[in-house]
Write a protein that holds these residues in place. Structure first.
Motif, PDB file in Angstrom:
ATOM      1  N   THR A  52       0.844  -1.203   0.000  1.00  0.00           N
ATOM      2  CA  THR A  52       0.000   0.000   0.000  1.00  0.00           C
ATOM      3  C   THR A  52       0.874   1.245   0.000  1.00  0.00           C
ATOM      4  OG1 THR A  52      -0.133  -0.026   2.415  1.00  0.00           O
ATOM      5  CG2 THR A  52      -1.908  -1.138   1.205  1.00  0.00           C
ATOM      6  N   GLN A  53       0.320   2.311  -0.512  1.00  0.00           N
ATOM      7  CA  GLN A  53       0.959   3.621  -0.499  1.00  0.00           C
ATOM      8  C   GLN A  53      -0.079   4.627   0.000  1.00  0.00           C
ATOM      9  OE1 GLN A  53       4.083   4.606  -1.023  1.00  0.00           O
ATOM     10  NE2 GLN A  53       3.603   6.780  -0.774  1.00  0.00           N
ATOM     11  N   ALA A  54       0.170   5.189   1.181  1.00  0.00           N
ATOM     12  CA  ALA A  54      -0.780   6.121   1.805  1.00  0.00           C
ATOM     13  C   ALA A  54      -2.163   5.486   1.925  1.00  0.00           C
ATOM     14  CB  ALA A  54      -0.837   7.423   1.009  1.00  0.00           C
ATOM     15  N   GLY A  55      -2.194   4.224   2.266  1.00  0.00           N
ATOM     16  CA  GLY A  55      -3.458   3.521   2.455  1.00  0.00           C
ATOM     17  C   GLY A  55      -4.088   2.990   1.192  1.00  0.00           C
ATOM     18  N   GLN A  56      -3.527   3.316   0.020  1.00  0.00           N
ATOM     19  CA  GLN A  56      -4.050   2.833  -1.259  1.00  0.00           C
ATOM     20  C   GLN A  56      -3.251   1.624  -1.743  1.00  0.00           C
ATOM     21  OE1 GLN A  56      -6.853   4.163  -2.716  1.00  0.00           O
ATOM     22  NE2 GLN A  56      -6.946   5.404  -0.838  1.00  0.00           N
ATOM     23  N   LYS A  57      -3.973   0.622  -2.255  1.00  0.00           N
ATOM     24  CA  LYS A  57      -3.332  -0.609  -2.702  1.00  0.00           C
ATOM     25  C   LYS A  57      -2.404  -0.354  -3.881  1.00  0.00           C
ATOM     26  CE  LYS A  57      -4.305  -5.296  -4.330  1.00  0.00           C
ATOM     27  NZ  LYS A  57      -5.349  -6.287  -4.685  1.00  0.00           N
ATOM     28  N   VAL A  58      -1.237  -0.978  -3.840  1.00  0.00           N
ATOM     29  CA  VAL A  58      -0.269  -0.924  -4.939  1.00  0.00           C
ATOM     30  C   VAL A  58      -0.187  -2.317  -5.552  1.00  0.00           C
ATOM     31  CG1 VAL A  58       2.144  -0.548  -5.578  1.00  0.00           C
ATOM     32  CG2 VAL A  58       1.069   0.917  -3.852  1.00  0.00           C
ATOM     33  N   SER A  59      -0.300  -2.388  -6.869  1.00  0.00           N
ATOM     34  CA  SER A  59      -0.229  -3.686  -7.553  1.00  0.00           C
ATOM     35  C   SER A  59       1.150  -4.303  -7.359  1.00  0.00           C
ATOM     36  CB  SER A  59      -0.514  -3.501  -9.042  1.00  0.00           C
ATOM     37  OG  SER A  59      -0.407  -4.736  -9.724  1.00  0.00           O
ATOM     38  N   ALA A  60       1.159  -5.604  -6.990  1.00  0.00           N
ATOM     39  CA  ALA A  60       2.423  -6.305  -6.746  1.00  0.00           C
ATOM     40  C   ALA A  60       2.318  -7.742  -7.251  1.00  0.00           C
ATOM     41  CB  ALA A  60       2.759  -6.294  -5.254  1.00  0.00           C
ATOM     42  N   ASP A  61       3.303  -8.171  -8.029  1.00  0.00           N
ATOM     43  CA  ASP A  61       3.358  -9.549  -8.536  1.00  0.00           C
ATOM     44  C   ASP A  61       4.279 -10.389  -7.667  1.00  0.00           C
ATOM     45  OD1 ASP A  61       1.667  -9.087 -10.669  1.00  0.00           O
ATOM     46  OD2 ASP A  61       3.304  -8.537 -12.028  1.00  0.00           O
TER      47      ASP A  61
END
Length: 223
Positions: free
Chosen positions: A178-187
């Motif tokens: 997450t970045q600032a509470g927002q989901k970040v796509s990760a493989d």
């Protein structure tokens, strides 16, 4: 003193040396011959009161030229594809014995180590990896904190959250970022070692024990 004779090679001998090329040339020549015979027959049997005009003849000749050109282009493309695959296979052969990261979530714990990796689509201020046993139960949580975008090679030391040594074998893992509470796509990236290389209709394929056949284009990183 040795001499080299510059003899003319007969078409039949060339055809025997290159049957595929001879077959393509024969096919193209046969199509042209058939077309010209039909055109001549058409002209011979045309209505004298309504003969073919130049535009009609030119149009039919243009169609023949287009068909012949497409056939030659297809042959050239097939040759280029074959050369490209051979070049890829030679390059991939240099990867034999090397570790690679490919998209996948499997882990193989051996001798107290299990390499793997993650690929973040963007920077994250909170990255967490959870390792699961064969039944899907969490055995270790790894808080990686802030991480930049891109690939990150990692390694599990085989310890559980309690500090005990986990049994060797197959595991899996999940990653959340997450970045600032927002989901970040990760493989999730699984690790394997290239054993051999094969080239076929599907392109260049790497044999990676534990991961199976892997297409060359699916390799994210070579370690």
């Amino acid at each position: 003193m040795n001499t080299v004779q510059n003899n003319t090679v007969s078409p039949s001998l060339l055809a025997a040396m290159n049957p595929a090329g001879a077959a393509t040339q024969s096919s193209a020549a046969a199509a042209q011959d058939t077309f010209m015979k039909l055109l001549v027959t058409q002209m011979k049997n045309q209505d004298p009161l309504n003969p073919l005009d130049n535009a009609q003849v030119t149009s039919q000749l243009a169609q023949l030229s287009t068909v012949t050109g497409i056939e030659k282009m297809n042959t050239t493309l097939q040759s280029l594809i074959g050369s490209y695959q051979s070049s890829q296979a030679l390059q991939a052969a240099g990867m034999i014995g090397h570790g690679v990261l490919v998209v996948g979530s499997s882990l193989n714990l051996s001798n107290g180590r299990a390499p793997f990796g993650i690929d973040l689509a963007g920077a994250a201020d909170n990255v967490k990896v959870t390792i699961l046993d064969a039944s899907g139960r969490p055995v270790r949580s790894m808080n990686l904190g802030s991480q930049p975008a891109g690939m990150l090679p990692l390694q599990w030391d085989g310890r559980t959250d309690s500090g005990a040594a986990a049994a060797g074998g197959q595991y899996s893992f999940t990653v959340s970022a997450t970045q600032a509470g927002q989901k970040v796509s990760a493989d999730s990236l699984a690790f394997g070692q290239v054993a051999s290389v094969a080239s076929g209709s599907q392109g260049v394929v790497l044999n990676v024990p534990g991961l199976g056949p892997v297409n060359l284009i699916d390799i994210r990183q070579i370690l």
